[in-house]
Design a protein around this motif. Structure first.
Motif, PDB file in Angstrom:
ATOM      1  N   ALA A 101       0.827  -1.212   0.000  1.00  0.00           N
ATOM      2  CA  ALA A 101       0.000   0.000   0.000  1.00  0.00           C
ATOM      3  C   ALA A 101       0.858   1.257   0.000  1.00  0.00           C
ATOM      4  N   VAL A 102       1.947   1.239   0.770  1.00  0.00           N
ATOM      5  CA  VAL A 102       2.821   2.407   0.858  1.00  0.00           C
ATOM      6  C   VAL A 102       3.455   2.713  -0.503  1.00  0.00           C
ATOM      7  N   GLU A 103       3.843   1.669  -1.209  1.00  0.00           N
ATOM      8  CA  GLU A 103       4.542   1.858  -2.479  1.00  0.00           C
ATOM      9  C   GLU A 103       3.622   2.301  -3.615  1.00  0.00           C
ATOM     10  N   ASP A 104       2.332   2.053  -3.469  1.00  0.00           N
ATOM     11  CA  ASP A 104       1.389   2.356  -4.538  1.00  0.00           C
ATOM     12  C   ASP A 104       0.716   3.693  -4.256  1.00  0.00           C
ATOM     13  N   ARG A 105       1.077   4.719  -4.985  1.00  0.00           N
ATOM     14  CA  ARG A 105       0.588   6.060  -4.700  1.00  0.00           C
ATOM     15  C   ARG A 105      -0.900   6.236  -5.021  1.00  0.00           C
ATOM     16  N   ARG A 106      -1.525   5.231  -5.595  1.00  0.00           N
ATOM     17  CA  ARG A 106      -2.963   5.269  -5.826  1.00  0.00           C
ATOM     18  C   ARG A 106      -3.744   4.923  -4.560  1.00  0.00           C
TER      19      ARG A 106
ATOM     20  N   ARG B 228       3.671   7.132  14.524  1.00  0.00           N
ATOM     21  CA  ARG B 228       4.650   8.035  13.901  1.00  0.00           C
ATOM     22  C   ARG B 228       5.295   7.385  12.679  1.00  0.00           C
ATOM     23  N   MET B 229       5.655   6.106  12.800  1.00  0.00           N
ATOM     24  CA  MET B 229       6.276   5.416  11.676  1.00  0.00           C
ATOM     25  C   MET B 229       5.291   5.306  10.515  1.00  0.00           C
ATOM     26  N   GLY B 230       4.059   4.880  10.820  1.00  0.00           N
ATOM     27  CA  GLY B 230       3.050   4.752   9.775  1.00  0.00           C
ATOM     28  C   GLY B 230       2.754   6.074   9.100  1.00  0.00           C
ATOM     29  N   TRP B 231       2.713   7.139   9.902  1.00  0.00           N
ATOM     30  CA  TRP B 231       2.462   8.467   9.345  1.00  0.00           C
ATOM     31  C   TRP B 231       3.546   8.850   8.352  1.00  0.00           C
ATOM     32  N   ASN B 232       4.796   8.569   8.700  1.00  0.00           N
ATOM     33  CA  ASN B 232       5.905   8.932   7.824  1.00  0.00           C
ATOM     34  C   ASN B 232       5.932   8.106   6.542  1.00  0.00           C
ATOM     35  N   PHE B 233       5.236   6.948   6.537  1.00  0.00           N
ATOM     36  CA  PHE B 233       5.162   6.165   5.310  1.00  0.00           C
ATOM     37  C   PHE B 233       4.480   6.967   4.197  1.00  0.00           C
ATOM     38  N   ALA B 234       3.383   7.643   4.540  1.00  0.00           N
ATOM     39  CA  ALA B 234       2.563   8.282   3.500  1.00  0.00           C
ATOM     40  C   ALA B 234       1.740   9.408   4.110  1.00  0.00           C
ATOM     41  N   PRO B 235       2.365  10.527   4.487  1.00  0.00           N
ATOM     42  CA  PRO B 235       1.634  11.572   5.211  1.00  0.00           C
ATOM     43  C   PRO B 235       0.466  12.176   4.457  1.00  0.00           C
ATOM     44  N   HIS B 236       0.548  12.291   3.146  1.00  0.00           N
ATOM     45  CA  HIS B 236      -0.559  12.882   2.389  1.00  0.00           C
ATOM     46  C   HIS B 236      -1.574  11.834   1.927  1.00  0.00           C
ATOM     47  N   ARG B 237      -1.311  10.582   2.256  1.00  0.00           N
ATOM     48  CA  ARG B 237      -2.237   9.501   1.906  1.00  0.00           C
ATOM     49  C   ARG B 237      -2.760   8.773   3.146  1.00  0.00           C
ATOM     50  N   THR B 238      -2.438   9.283   4.324  1.00  0.00           N
ATOM     51  CA  THR B 238      -2.937   8.692   5.560  1.00  0.00           C
ATOM     52  C   THR B 238      -4.285   9.297   5.910  1.00  0.00           C
TER      53      THR B 238
END
Length: 416
Positions: free
Chosen positions: A262-267, A285-295
């Protein structure tokens, strides 16, 4: 607030939403949305949409006149934080009621979230027998005709892995065969916004394609999918990951599971329950940093939300709530949350140090975008998720110190 007061509040909100809003304006606010932060900001609405936003005092008078705002409908925010209304795309209830409980239950639960700033909500339906699910989908479809705050339904089940079923009744779990999928789509009649399913089920991938072709957003979750299966699911049309970290394979260095896919797929957008219990702060915090604009902040809130500890129901299962944490009586499994988006955003800013505009984005524009509601659409009409010209007048005023919601407008209607 006692139960009698809640019933009265729910009725008042339901009645208010049946009428158009009144042109209004807010000045002297700290505007925060996904576009950034503006101090000494003002906003003008014609009673339905935002017609102007700015900081230049000399432009406010013209905007007020153009929108027809009278002097007694201009509110001085005195430095309060002004944000878009919160959008929760995954919640089951509040104030002692569930979204499975018919129109009265929906009204009560929606009021519980509305007064805390969630101006729009997708109603999540728990796993039940197929006939009950179809009935509940039809109920949501009917309720939407009178409630602009209800965005549609979310089926969390019945197409879940028995290995990661969480608080869902195992006796009701099904494989998503085409005929069953079609029954659910027919019952919803265009009002099913998203569905959580396990892609590794025999008909999982074909169901994802079937739902996506019908305009539903499939979500990978409550699954035992490995990385490769998750990639296949996203390529088949899944565009959400249901409550990241919960009810799925974890992060393994030789078995990465669905999260990295999911993190790697920007869709793909990733839901997160930011209550510090479902996901502890280091992982948030770690999960947020994976995809801040997609969380996407979601609550997964059940009936006990904004209520005292005690015994409650989740579908047909008994739940005990202690210290605000909900667990099944039968086996102790976590049974949803008692979280409000108001608290999720506040703890992101005040406890986790997330930039305010990013925390607000996770509860406004990102969930709207995940369901394609950040543009003109047939569900809300006007786009939602920003404080910008042409967007629906869903507006909150928050205490700048506690981030507690003080005032709420939904589609221009003053709620509190």
């Amino acid at each position: 607030m006692n139960n009698e007061s809640r019933v009265l509040c729910a009725r008042k909100i339901g009645e208010a939403l049946r009428h158009p809003g009144v042109p209004f304006a807010i000045r002297g606010a700290r505007k925060i949305d996904a576009n950034g932060v503006l101090d000494s900001a003002w906003l003008v609405s014609d009673g339905s949409a935002v017609t102007a936003v700015g900081t230049e005092p000399h432009m406010l008078d013209d905007a007020l006149q153009e929108a027809g705002v009278s002097a007694d409908h201009v509110l001085d925010a005195q430095g309060a934080v002004m944000t878009p209304g919160y959008v929760d795309i995954h919640a089951h209830g509040a104030w002692g009621s569930s979204f499975d409980d018919g129109p009265d239950g929906i009204a009560m639960a929606r009021a519980g979230h509305m007064v805390h700033g969630t101006t729009r909500q997708v109603l999540s339906l728990i796993t039940n027998p197929l006939d009950v699910l179809c009935r509940n989908l039809r109920t949501v479809r009917t309720v939407m005709k009178a409630r602009p705050d209800v965005l549609g339904s979310h089926l969390e089940g019945p197409f879940l892995s028995p290995l990661h079923k969480g608080a869902h009744d195992p006796a009701c779990l099904l494989d998503p065969t085409p005929d069953v999928v079609e029954r659910l789509l027919d019952a919803a009649d265009g009002t099913l916004r998203q569905i959580t399913l396990a892609p590794e089920l025999p008909h999982g991938l074909s169901a994802i394609r079937q739902f996506a072709e019908a305009g539903v957003v499939p979500a990978v979750g409550h699954c035992d999918a490995d990385y490769a299966m998750a990639v296949r699911a996203f390529n088949a049309g899944a565009r959400l990951l249901t409550h990241m970290f919960n009810a799925m394979k974890g992060l393994g260095h030789r078995d990465p599971g669905p999260i990295p896919a999911a993190v790697e797929d920007r869709r793909v957008n990733l839901e997160m329950i930011n209550d510090g219990f479902h996901v502890h702060n280091p992982m948030v915090r770690m999960g947020w940093n994976f995809a801040p604009h997609r969380t996407v902040f979601v609550t997964d809130a059940m009936a006990a939300t904004d209520c005292p500890d005690g015994r409650y129901k989740l579908g047909g299962l008994d739940v005990a709530v202690h210290d605000g944490h909900a667990r099944l009586v039968s086996n102790g499994a976590i049974a949803g949350s008692t979280l409000l988006l108001e608290h999720a955003v506040a703890r992101a800013v005040l406890e986790l140090g997330v930039a305010p505009e990013l925390a607000v984005e996770a509860a406004t524009l990102t969930p709207a975008r995940a369901l394609r509601l950040d543009m003109p659409n047939r569900v809300t009409g006007r786009p939602i998720g920003l404080l910008a010209e042409g967007y629906a007048a869903d507006v909150l005023l928050l205490d700048p110190d506690s981030w507690r919601v003080c005032h709420v407008w939904c589609q221009g209607v003053r709620i509190r």
